[in-house]
Write a protein that holds these residues in place. Sequence first.
Motif, short mmCIF file in Angstrom:
data_model
loop_
_atom_site.label_atom_id
_atom_site.label_comp_id
_atom_site.label_asym_id
_atom_site.label_seq_id
_atom_site.Cartn_x
_atom_site.Cartn_y
_atom_site.Cartn_z
N THR A 1 -12.92 -25.21 65.17
CA THR A 1 -11.85 -25.81 64.27
C THR A 1 -12.75 -26.15 62.88
OG1 THR A 1 -12.46 -28.21 64.48
CG2 THR A 1 -10.68 -27.27 65.99
N MET A 2 -11.68 -26.09 61.84
CA MET A 2 -12.37 -26.04 60.42
C MET A 2 -12.80 -27.46 60.12
SD MET A 2 -12.45 -23.38 58.59
CE MET A 2 -12.85 -24.23 57.00
N GLU A 3 -12.09 -28.60 60.70
CA GLU A 3 -12.90 -29.97 60.72
C GLU A 3 -14.15 -29.90 61.46
OE1 GLU A 3 -11.83 -34.26 61.99
OE2 GLU A 3 -10.45 -32.81 62.84
N GLY A 4 -14.17 -29.35 62.54
CA GLY A 4 -15.47 -28.99 63.32
C GLY A 4 -16.56 -28.43 62.67
N LEU A 5 -16.42 -27.36 61.96
CA LEU A 5 -17.35 -26.71 61.28
C LEU A 5 -17.92 -27.24 59.97
CD1 LEU A 5 -18.92 -24.13 60.23
CD2 LEU A 5 -16.87 -23.35 59.13
N ASN B 1 -14.46 -16.76 65.63
CA ASN B 1 -13.34 -17.49 66.34
C ASN B 1 -12.09 -17.82 65.37
OD1 ASN B 1 -13.62 -20.15 65.19
ND2 ASN B 1 -15.50 -20.39 66.42
N PHE B 2 -10.95 -18.10 66.01
CA PHE B 2 -9.86 -18.40 64.89
C PHE B 2 -9.91 -19.94 64.98
CE2 PHE B 2 -7.69 -14.65 67.11
CZ PHE B 2 -7.82 -13.73 65.88
N PRO B 3 -9.92 -20.73 63.69
CA PRO B 3 -9.91 -21.98 63.74
C PRO B 3 -8.53 -22.52 64.31
CG PRO B 3 -10.94 -21.10 61.58
CD PRO B 3 -10.19 -20.10 62.45
N LYS B 4 -8.53 -23.48 65.30
CA LYS B 4 -7.41 -23.82 65.80
C LYS B 4 -6.52 -25.02 65.16
CE LYS B 4 -8.92 -22.50 70.53
NZ LYS B 4 -9.18 -23.03 71.98
N ASP B 5 -7.37 -25.57 64.08
CA ASP B 5 -6.34 -26.61 63.19
C ASP B 5 -6.04 -26.01 61.84
OD1 ASP B 5 -8.95 -25.98 62.15
OD2 ASP B 5 -9.46 -28.13 61.65
N GLY B 6 -5.87 -24.43 61.96
CA GLY B 6 -5.30 -23.83 60.79
C GLY B 6 -6.22 -22.55 60.35
N THR B 7 -5.67 -21.54 61.21
CA THR B 7 -6.11 -20.28 60.91
C THR B 7 -5.28 -19.65 59.53
OG1 THR B 7 -7.01 -19.64 63.04
CG2 THR B 7 -6.25 -17.70 61.59
N GLY C 1 -0.19 -21.78 68.80
CA GLY C 1 1.14 -21.73 68.41
C GLY C 1 1.21 -21.52 66.93
N GLU C 2 2.39 -21.11 66.55
CA GLU C 2 2.72 -20.81 65.02
C GLU C 2 2.23 -22.06 64.18
OE1 GLU C 2 6.54 -19.17 64.00
OE2 GLU C 2 6.30 -17.71 65.77
N LYS C 3 2.40 -23.03 64.49
CA LYS C 3 2.05 -24.27 63.61
C LYS C 3 0.61 -24.55 63.42
CE LYS C 3 1.19 -27.53 67.65
NZ LYS C 3 0.94 -26.18 68.69
N ASN C 4 -0.08 -23.79 63.88
CA ASN C 4 -1.64 -23.55 63.83
C ASN C 4 -2.03 -22.52 62.94
OD1 ASN C 4 -2.10 -26.08 64.78
ND2 ASN C 4 -2.32 -25.06 66.86
N LEU C 5 -0.97 -21.67 62.30
CA LEU C 5 -1.25 -20.79 61.40
C LEU C 5 -0.77 -21.38 60.03
CD1 LEU C 5 0.39 -17.56 63.25
CD2 LEU C 5 -1.87 -18.18 63.09
N ILE C 6 -1.67 -20.89 59.04
CA ILE C 6 -1.61 -21.24 57.57
C ILE C 6 -1.12 -19.83 56.81
CG2 ILE C 6 -2.33 -22.20 55.57
CD1 ILE C 6 -4.16 -23.83 57.43
#
Length: 363
Positions: free
Chosen positions: A162-166, A261-267, A333-338
């Motif tokens: 996740t971006m938050e984690g990174l 990885n793809f960030p799961k809180d917003g790729t 899900g799509e909700k986690n795509l930006i």
Amino acid sequence: MKFQALLTVGLIMVAGAANAQDLPAGYPADYSSLVAKAKAEGSLLIYTNLSQDNVGPVITAFNKAYPDIKVESLEMGPSEAFTRYRAEEGTGVSSADILIANTIVDWTSAVKEGLVQDYQSPEIASLPDWSHPAPGLYTFSTDPMVTIYNKMTVPENLRADTMEGLLTNVTTHPDVFGGKVGTYDGRYAFGGALNYAFVERHGDQAWKWFEEAGPSIKPGGGAGAMIERTLSGELSAAYFVSAPVVWSKMADGLDAIIDWNFPKDGTVVFPRGIGITAKPNHPAAATVFLAFVLSHTGQEAVGDGKLTPYRPGLEAKGALSYSLDEVAKAVGGEKNLIIINYDPKMIDDNAAFTARWGKAFNM
């Protein structure tokens, strides 16, 4: 003679019926005459920032369907494609029929200036609304941004997905990440669009992450440079790295050192635009090519070029190829795509945004 005439008429009617039946659903009845004109034109010129490795499979697939139309693709910088077309447009010099580039600012200006032909493709009903944001402007591919890590310097438990984690790890583990994290420079067009979209999604929390982690991050350079610096150990990680570039490098065996990885809180997903120029030298060929790119077959070929096709219901081939549906599935899900849009607010806010971003990153 009468029998021969009737036979000829009959054959013409059968051929016409066959052509009509060959047309995909939703295509106009006279599309076959457009194809005939395209074949008569015989060629097509594209200005793009895509390499032959990316656009070549699309051209190959197009020529399989339309062998009579020669396609030439000239690689150049994304802004250069528009600048060159502007310079050539009124001079009588043969210029681009199609533009393909990932630059929000240039596409927005081109639409305003009337450099893009207002054309509604028969494929439009099968595409998501966000993929055709302005008259005549469509999406060629959707490039997701990924995070990469050096496996030798970053333990697995610190390779956040996740971006938050990174960004939290960058702040709390300076021994691993201090001064050794790369990304695009948010003060320039491409990096600015990525960062603006991320802030639009996460709001003040994004600014808090940037302000805390920014001093330990070293922005600058493109995807290839970030990968090389991570590979060498100069960087421990990099984020907002263009996935197609990563995947092409991973095919060379870099997975022994590079994790991603793809960030799961917003790729963040960058839509690569495509449009027919306002004054194409080969208008029919350009129209047929655009429809092909947007079709199921054309989008499959986009995936073959290690880019990300976005047409709904499509699965990409190969171990390191993803469709946008598959990226969405990977992040929950799509909700986690930006997906970056063409909101003019991004351009209007540019000065204030880049000033604040530069301050957060000590630049």
